[in-house]
Design an enzyme around this catalytic site. Structure first.
Site, mmCIF file in Angstrom:
data_model
loop_
_atom_site.group_PDB
_atom_site.id
_atom_site.type_symbol
_atom_site.label_atom_id
_atom_site.label_comp_id
_atom_site.label_asym_id
_atom_site.label_seq_id
_atom_site.Cartn_x
_atom_site.Cartn_y
_atom_site.Cartn_z
ATOM 1 N N ASP A 95 15.625 18.297 19.549
ATOM 2 C CA ASP A 95 14.049 18.098 18.922
ATOM 3 C C ASP A 95 13.149 18.482 19.941
ATOM 4 O O ASP A 95 13.681 18.460 20.503
ATOM 5 C CB ASP A 95 14.361 15.966 18.551
ATOM 6 C CG ASP A 95 14.531 15.714 19.806
ATOM 7 O OD1 ASP A 95 15.238 16.082 20.002
ATOM 8 O OD2 ASP A 95 13.314 13.750 19.636
ATOM 9 N N GLU A 190 15.879 12.872 20.634
ATOM 10 C CA GLU A 190 15.870 12.206 22.547
ATOM 11 C C GLU A 190 14.499 11.746 22.383
ATOM 12 O O GLU A 190 14.034 10.945 23.071
ATOM 13 C CB GLU A 190 16.299 13.394 22.685
ATOM 14 C CG GLU A 190 16.874 13.178 24.465
ATOM 15 C CD GLU A 190 14.980 13.194 25.569
ATOM 16 O OE1 GLU A 190 15.403 13.354 26.556
ATOM 17 O OE2 GLU A 190 14.440 14.482 24.794
#
Length: 424
Positions: A95, A190
């Site tokens: 991400d 994350e």
């Protein structure tokens, strides 16, 4: 004794690294702070499925993309029969930061960077200033990659994703380099702090791991902030503004006053190195009720609590300034400094330092003024320091990365695979 193998990325492998990186950054994997799903956004699934297919094409084993968006795979040991080594993991997150657009990323590749400022072509008001980016001087003559200035680049952490995928392909082509079993992991979310929420350490089944998620050339990060979040919920009293005298209590004004009371020397924009901070990251509400969201960061638990005590004290001051208002402060524990765990496993960091030297780079131990999946994984029983991937200016449109630094990060991970194999 067998000769030490030659481990380096030739021009073809560096082209592969660059092509992978450029392919991955074009997938919009921006995560979301608020979501009813995990991963928090569908774009993360797009990249995960792309990586799943590429791992299959590379011939890795035990490839599994689970229902929570964790993609695991194994590169089996090629050590001689009867010789075993500890299994190590290599991790990266798919991400990108939720606060800056990652849609339609248009990478700018500058070969043989000549030095000086870099004007970003999509928004020429965005200039990566050489005087504000001293690391650029270390990259003269190298290949530097930026966005076009309208989005972030996504080097955080697609540089790490590209490094791990390139490593897998390189080791498959170079069976002469002995290594133990490697576990590969790509994780979602994350950036929102939720990247390890459903991470199954037992299933991952490694002695230790390394997140390829760092920044500057040669940095090995064995320490992070401790991080908590906090919310201050302000209750006021709403009524018709035409009949509000001595009755109305505006929660938005109370919340704004609380933010104004925050100590200016304990903010991210005024602190550096090992200094802690208390940072408002969102405010929303109406006249009757408002919520302010904060993040709290410090390298020690004691200093973390001191910043949280500051918030509680200032909330009482804001209440007193607006009689009748109420502010409820809630603290939520996030992650803790991974050095506490890593100091109990010194070999994990020592071999990372040696691998960096083998890659021809002088290593430096560094502390992260932030978090990483390794923080929570270390406390879950998987010691996980962080290795440089070459990106700079994370989270903003002026993010950039050096291809040569990415390559050295990849070579460091390759040497790690070899060195752990030699511990058999």
């Amino acid at each position: 004794m067998p000769a030490t193998p030659a481990i380096s990325l030739d021009p073809a492998a560096r082209r592969e690294l660059l092509e992978r990186f450029l392919r991955y950054v074009k997938v919009d994997t921006r995560s979301a702070e608020v979501s009813d799903t995990f991963p928090s956004t569908p774009g993360q699934w797009d990249l995960l499925r792309m990586l799943e297919k590429e791992l299959q094409e590379l011939g890795l084993a035990e490839i599994e993309l689970d229902s929570h968006g964790y993609l695991f795979a194994s590169l089996p040991s090629n050590l001689p029969a009867g010789k075993t080594a500890k299994t190590i993991g290599l991790l990266a997150h798919v991400d990108t930061y939720p606060g800056t657009s990652g849609k339609d990323v248009k990478p700018q590749v500058i070969e043989r960077y000549p030095g000086g400022d870099i004007v970003l072509p999509g928004d020429k008001s965005q200039v990566i200033r050489a005087d504000k980016n001293p690391s650029l001087a270390r990259c003269v003559g190298q290949t530097v990659i930026t966005s076009d200035g309208t989005t972030l680049l996504g080097a955080d952490d697609k540089a790490g994703v590209a490094a791990i995928m390139t490593l897998c392909g390189w080791l498959k082509r170079h069976p002469e380099v002995p290594h133990g079993t490697l576990r590969i992991g790509f994780t979602p979310d994350e950036e929102t702090g939720g990247g390890t929420r459903f991470f199954d350490v037992a299933k991952f089944n490694a002695f230790c791991a390394y997140t390829i998620d760092g920044s500057l050339l040669g940095e090995i990060e064995d320490e992070t902030f401790c991080g908590d979040s906090a919310t201050a919920t302000v209750t006021g009293f709403d009524c018709h503004p035409g009949m509000a005298k001595d009755v109305l209590i505006n929660a938005l004004k109370v919340a704004s006053h609380l933010v104004e009371l925050l100590p200016r020397d304990k903010a991210p924009e005024t602190t550096a190195d090992r200094q802690s901070y208390l940072h408002p990251v969102g405010i929303e509400g109406e006249v009757g009720r408002a919520v302010v969201r904060f993040i709290v960061r410090a390298f020690t638990v004691e200093e973390l609590k001191a910043r949280e005590d500051d918030l509680i004290r200032l909330a009482k001051q804001a209440e007193a300034a607006y009689p009748g208002s109420k502010i409820a402060v809630e603290i939520k524990e996030g992650y803790r400094n991974m050095k506490v765990v890593l100091d109990k496993h010194p070999q994990v960091v020592e071999l990372a330092m040696e691998a960096t030297r083998r890659a021809g780079v002088e290593p430096t131990l560094a502390s992260i003024r932030g978090g990483t999946d390794g923080s929570q994984l270390s406390f879950k029983g998987l010691p996980t320091p962080n290795i440089f991937a070459g990106g700079v200016n994370f989270h903003g449109v002026q993010e950039w990365v050096s291809l040569e630094w990415m390559a050295k990060g990849t070579e460091t991970a390759l040497w790690l695979a070899y060195l752990w194999g030699q511990q058999a």
